[in-house]
Design an enzyme around this catalytic site. Structure first.
Site, PDB file in Angstrom:
ATOM      1  N   LYS A 232     -12.064   8.893 -55.444  1.00 39.97           N
ATOM      2  CA  LYS A 232     -11.688   9.122 -54.034  1.00 39.97           C
ATOM      3  C   LYS A 232     -10.212   8.802 -53.821  1.00 39.97           C
ATOM      4  O   LYS A 232      -9.474   9.560 -53.191  1.00 39.97           O
ATOM      5  CB  LYS A 232     -12.519   8.218 -53.110  1.00 39.97           C
ATOM      6  CG  LYS A 232     -13.956   8.629 -52.929  1.00 39.97           C
ATOM      7  CD  LYS A 232     -14.597   7.725 -51.876  1.00 39.97           C
ATOM      8  CE  LYS A 232     -16.100   7.836 -51.892  1.00 39.97           C
ATOM      9  NZ  LYS A 232     -16.770   6.878 -51.020  1.00 39.97           N
TER      10      LYS A 232
ATOM     11  N   GLU B 173     -14.908  14.404 -47.143  1.00 38.84           N
ATOM     12  CA  GLU B 173     -15.623  15.692 -47.138  1.00 38.84           C
ATOM     13  C   GLU B 173     -16.302  15.910 -45.784  1.00 38.84           C
ATOM     14  O   GLU B 173     -16.191  16.986 -45.172  1.00 38.84           O
ATOM     15  CB  GLU B 173     -16.699  15.719 -48.237  1.00 38.84           C
ATOM     16  CG  GLU B 173     -16.181  15.702 -49.651  1.00 38.84           C
ATOM     17  CD  GLU B 173     -16.059  14.299 -50.223  1.00 38.84           C
ATOM     18  OE1 GLU B 173     -15.878  13.333 -49.440  1.00 38.84           O
ATOM     19  OE2 GLU B 173     -16.124  14.158 -51.458  1.00 38.84           O
TER      20      GLU B 173
ATOM     21  N   GLY C 148     -26.430   3.722 -48.230  1.00 39.68           N
ATOM     22  CA  GLY C 148     -26.498   5.160 -47.926  1.00 39.68           C
ATOM     23  C   GLY C 148     -27.680   5.836 -48.605  1.00 39.68           C
ATOM     24  O   GLY C 148     -28.431   6.595 -47.980  1.00 39.68           O
ATOM     25  N   ARG C 149     -27.878   5.545 -49.885  1.00 36.85           N
ATOM     26  CA  ARG C 149     -28.945   6.236 -50.627  1.00 36.85           C
ATOM     27  C   ARG C 149     -30.330   5.687 -50.318  1.00 36.85           C
ATOM     28  O   ARG C 149     -31.316   6.163 -50.873  1.00 36.85           O
ATOM     29  CB  ARG C 149     -28.650   6.172 -52.128  1.00 36.85           C
ATOM     30  CG  ARG C 149     -28.434   4.780 -52.683  1.00 36.85           C
ATOM     31  CD  ARG C 149     -27.816   4.836 -54.078  1.00 36.85           C
ATOM     32  NE  ARG C 149     -27.466   3.522 -54.590  1.00 36.85           N
ATOM     33  CZ  ARG C 149     -26.332   2.871 -54.336  1.00 36.85           C
ATOM     34  NH1 ARG C 149     -25.421   3.429 -53.551  1.00 36.85           N
ATOM     35  NH2 ARG C 149     -26.089   1.683 -54.854  1.00 36.85           N
TER      36      ARG C 149
ATOM     37  N   GLU D   3     -26.571   6.156 -58.931  1.00 40.24           N
ATOM     38  CA  GLU D   3     -25.568   5.419 -58.156  1.00 40.24           C
ATOM     39  C   GLU D   3     -25.956   3.940 -58.078  1.00 40.24           C
ATOM     40  O   GLU D   3     -25.105   3.073 -57.935  1.00 40.24           O
ATOM     41  CB  GLU D   3     -25.407   6.020 -56.749  1.00 40.24           C
ATOM     42  CG  GLU D   3     -24.132   5.577 -56.055  1.00 40.24           C
ATOM     43  CD  GLU D   3     -23.798   6.373 -54.793  1.00 40.24           C
ATOM     44  OE1 GLU D   3     -22.848   7.172 -54.808  1.00 40.24           O
ATOM     45  OE2 GLU D   3     -24.489   6.175 -53.788  1.00 40.24           O
TER      46      GLU D   3
ATOM     47  N   HIS E 201     -39.159  27.687 -68.217  1.00 39.50           N
ATOM     48  CA  HIS E 201     -38.508  28.910 -68.695  1.00 39.50           C
ATOM     49  C   HIS E 201     -37.015  28.706 -68.862  1.00 39.50           C
ATOM     50  O   HIS E 201     -36.255  29.685 -68.921  1.00 39.50           O
ATOM     51  CB  HIS E 201     -38.805  30.051 -67.725  1.00 39.50           C
ATOM     52  CG  HIS E 201     -40.272  30.347 -67.644  1.00 39.50           C
ATOM     53  ND1 HIS E 201     -40.886  31.230 -68.492  1.00 39.50           N
ATOM     54  CD2 HIS E 201     -41.251  29.812 -66.869  1.00 39.50           C
ATOM     55  CE1 HIS E 201     -42.188  31.260 -68.211  1.00 39.50           C
ATOM     56  NE2 HIS E 201     -42.433  30.400 -67.240  1.00 39.50           N
TER      57      HIS E 201
ATOM     58  N   LYS F   8     -22.180   7.120 -42.545  1.00 40.12           N
ATOM     59  CA  LYS F   8     -22.270   5.693 -42.267  1.00 40.12           C
ATOM     60  C   LYS F   8     -20.895   5.153 -41.868  1.00 40.12           C
ATOM     61  O   LYS F   8     -20.749   4.463 -40.875  1.00 40.12           O
ATOM     62  CB  LYS F   8     -22.790   5.002 -43.530  1.00 40.12           C
ATOM     63  CG  LYS F   8     -23.105   3.560 -43.383  1.00 40.12           C
ATOM     64  CD  LYS F   8     -23.740   3.027 -44.670  1.00 40.12           C
ATOM     65  CE  LYS F   8     -23.714   1.520 -44.674  1.00 40.12           C
ATOM     66  NZ  LYS F   8     -24.249   0.951 -45.901  1.00 40.12           N
TER      67      LYS F   8
HETATM   68  O1  F6P Z   1     -19.761   8.581 -52.561  1.00 41.66           O
HETATM   69  C1  F6P Z   1     -20.311   7.361 -52.322  1.00 41.66           C
HETATM   70  C2  F6P Z   1     -20.918   7.172 -50.979  1.00 41.66           C
HETATM   71  O2  F6P Z   1     -20.420   5.992 -50.444  1.00 41.66           O
HETATM   72  C3  F6P Z   1     -22.434   7.147 -51.052  1.00 41.66           C
HETATM   73  O3  F6P Z   1     -22.933   5.938 -51.456  1.00 41.66           O
HETATM   74  C4  F6P Z   1     -22.786   7.515 -49.664  1.00 41.66           C
HETATM   75  O4  F6P Z   1     -24.121   7.858 -49.569  1.00 41.66           O
HETATM   76  C5  F6P Z   1     -21.823   8.645 -49.423  1.00 41.66           C
HETATM   77  O5  F6P Z   1     -20.643   8.223 -50.072  1.00 41.66           O
HETATM   78  C6  F6P Z   1     -21.585   9.025 -47.996  1.00 41.66           C
HETATM   79  O6  F6P Z   1     -21.017   7.987 -47.251  1.00 41.66           O
HETATM   80  P1  F6P Z   1     -20.946   8.026 -45.681  1.00 41.66           P
HETATM   81  O7  F6P Z   1     -22.325   8.061 -45.140  1.00 41.66           O
HETATM   82  O8  F6P Z   1     -20.206   6.795 -45.256  1.00 41.66           O
HETATM   83  O9  F6P Z   1     -20.192   9.284 -45.276  1.00 41.66           O
END
Ligand code: F6P
Length: 552
Positions: A519, A212, A266-267, A352, A383, A206
């Site tokens: 972060k 990452e 995002g979620r 979250e 199990h 987003k």
């Molecule tokens: O780690 C938090 C967060 O902002 C989530 O809410 C989100 O889904 C994720 O990081 C990824 O964010 P982005 O889509 O901006 O890479």
């Protein structure tokens, strides 16, 4: 300013008194008192059944919980969300993920403007891209794409990865892969064996800043450029993002960028262009059915009376278990292998959203909030950790998800093989497979039965190690078959359950400041980890660990 109302206080007090009065009432006894308990304590929406009769609650409990929802103004708050009001108050944003799964004419507005034209245009652009990738019209240097790698994390990964797995029996497009972890092993393992000339990367972020994702994206670009040169990047990459400039700076043309809006968290974004991997794997038609399932649940949430309203009831039972019974976690156990990532998906959605300790007004909350959400598919969980669920000292309400039919329905396949006079071996295999589903169902039902009934000392032959206390609550959600529509219903059901709980706790479910500090600190620590410098400014533990990983 703290939200305060005497009606709310009275509703909580009535529930507490009622809860105390229920002490000693066993769930099993409630069935003896009421022969029609299953009918009275289950509800349905468009073929999805939720049985909550195996929870320790009565008609009076439900009445009091509904009174709590009333006093907390849940339905009014729901209407404000659907009306596009900025209920995500810490970020001053509307919360309109229901719009991105809505059909034409659904009438969602933001600041007086209809948002559906934009939503539908973006959906159509994604569908067109997915069709062209599937049909080979959009292709790589070596021909039609055989493999698609989605790079994203959190909401830009968990939704697509879960949904693509859930709907595996509907796949008829290229193979889908997912890379989320910044651990280089994740990317390296996925890329091993892929042909760069026929691989498409989707960079899903987003913000297009998540460290990452951007690190993985750069390494993927280097992998591609090593084989095909930098000029191939634009043909082999697409982006799902709201940050156009950053996407273009990375080398992905705007024509291959699919956006969404800041009013979609995002979620909550799997319904948007973030769902591109599913569109490519299963096709736009199936994706449209998935959206229809989510939309059907939205309508149910808005229109069904509270007493028969699945998200409302699921949320209120969550409140009952968390705030009145004091259960700190809940387990999500799908008896459907292809829902194996559903618990992980719900962890982000729920934790979250509702892992919050201050109210919407910024005051410390007066009650406990979001529980720990976890789970694994049945029968595997049986199990592993079911020992603790049955005989441990904590009570963990379980939410079972169960398909009446297996996804590939081997019984049907066997019939069609018979009709087509197919090979004996094919028939034998399909018949063998069709024997699995009754076993899976029996296991699921046996678990909820065992949780409720338990086993007395006498039944255990006087051996205390074999005693099951029983009287442990569970909910069972039954669907016919795991279709795109059903998956849409399930996700939207849980989204709205989170909403209901947050409304009662008076917390903002739509921000996630709790992920920020880590972060920031990771960014600051990257230098010391790389160079070994600046350790004297760190606490002793962190400095010691840095020295250890640097081998100093
Ligand atoms: O780690 C938090 C967060 O902002 C989530 O809410 C989100 O889904 C994720 O990081 C990824 O964010 P982005 O889509 O901006 O890479």
């Amino acid at each position: 300013m703290t939200r305060h109302s005497s009606a709310l206080d009275a509703a909580w007090a009535a529930l507490r008194a009622h809860h105390a009065g229920l002490a000693g009432t066993r769930i099993a006894a409630l069935f003896e008192e009421d022969q029609a308990r299953f009918e009275g304590f289950s509800a349905s929406a468009d073929g999805l059944l939720m049985d909550y009769s195996k929870c320790r609650l009565t008609g009076e409990t439900r009445r009091l919980l509904l009174a709590l929802a009333d006093a907390a103004g849940v339905t009014g708050f729901r209407d404000r969300m659907f009306a596009g009001e900025p209920i995500n108050l810490t970020e001053n944003r509307a919360v309109l993920h229901a719009a991105i799964r809505a059909p034409k004419g659904a009438g969602f507005t933001l600041d007086g403007q209809d948002v559906m034209a934009d939503v539908l245009a973006m959906r159509e652009a994604c569908f067109a891209f997915a069709r062209d990738v599937r049909g080979g019209k959009i292709a790589g240097a070596g021909g039609a794409f055989t493999d698609v790698v989605n790079i994203g994390i959190g909401g830009s990964d968990l939704g697509p990865v879960m949904a693509v797995e859930a709907l595996r029996s509907f796949h008829d497009g290229p193979r889908l892969h997912f890379v989320s972890n910044v651990d280089g092993a994740h990317l390296a393992d996925v890329l091993k064996g892929l042909d760069p000339t026929r691989t498409l990367f989707i960079i899903a972020s987003k913000t297009f800043t998540t460290i990452e994702t951007m690190t993985n994206a750069r390494s993927a670009r280097a992998w591609l450029a090593r084989a095909l040169g930098e000029q191939a990047v634009s043909d082999h990459f697409a982006a799902v993002s709201t940050a156009r400039e950053k996407v273009e700076a990375f080398g992905i043309p705007a024509s291959r960028m699919f956006g969404f809006w800041d009013w979609v968290g995002g979620r909550y974004s799997v319904w948007s262009s973030i769902g591109l991997p599913l569109m490519i794997a299963a096709g736009p038609e199936r994706f449209a059915e998935f959206l229809a399932g989510g939309h059907a649940m939205d309508r149910h949430f808005r229109e069904a009376e509270p007493k028969k309203n699945l998200p409302m009831l699921l949320g209120l039972i969550g409140i009952w278990h968390r705030n009145l019974c004091g259960h700190a976690s809940r387990a999500i156990i799908p008896y459907a292998q292809r829902l194996s990532r559903f618990p992980a998906y719900l962890q982000q959605l729920d934790m979250e959203s509702n892992g919050k300790r201050v109210t919407r007004e910024g005051e410390p909350v007066a009650t406990v909030t979001g529980p720990i959400v976890w789970g694994e598919p049945g029968t595997n969980g049986q199990h592993a950790f079911f020992q603790l669920i049955h005989q441990g000292t904590d009570i963990i309400p379980v939410e079972f998800l169960l398909g009446a039919k297996g996804e590939d329905d081997p019984a049907l396949k066997a019939k069609s093989i018979e009709a087509a006079s197919g090979s004996r071996e094919d028939l034998a295999f399909e018949k063998a497979l069709s024997a699995h589903q009754p076993l899976l169902i029996a296991n699921c039902l046996a678990q909820s039965q065992a949780l409720m009934r338990g086993r007395t000392l006498a039944e255990a032959g006087g051996n205390p190690h074999r005693v099951f206390p029983g009287d442990r609550p569970s909910i069972t959600i039954v669907f016919e078959r795991l279709t795109p529509f059903v998956l849409g219903q399930l996700i939207a059901l849980y989204e709205h359950r989170v909403f209901v709980e947050a409304a009662i706790w008076n917390i903002n479910a739509y921000d996630q400041w709790g992920v920020e500090l880590g972060k920031e600190l990771a960014t600051k620590l990257e230098g010391p980890v790389r160079t070994g410098e600046g350790l004297d400014t760190l606490d002793g533990s962190t400095a010691g660990l840095v020295r250890r990983v640097r081998g100093e």
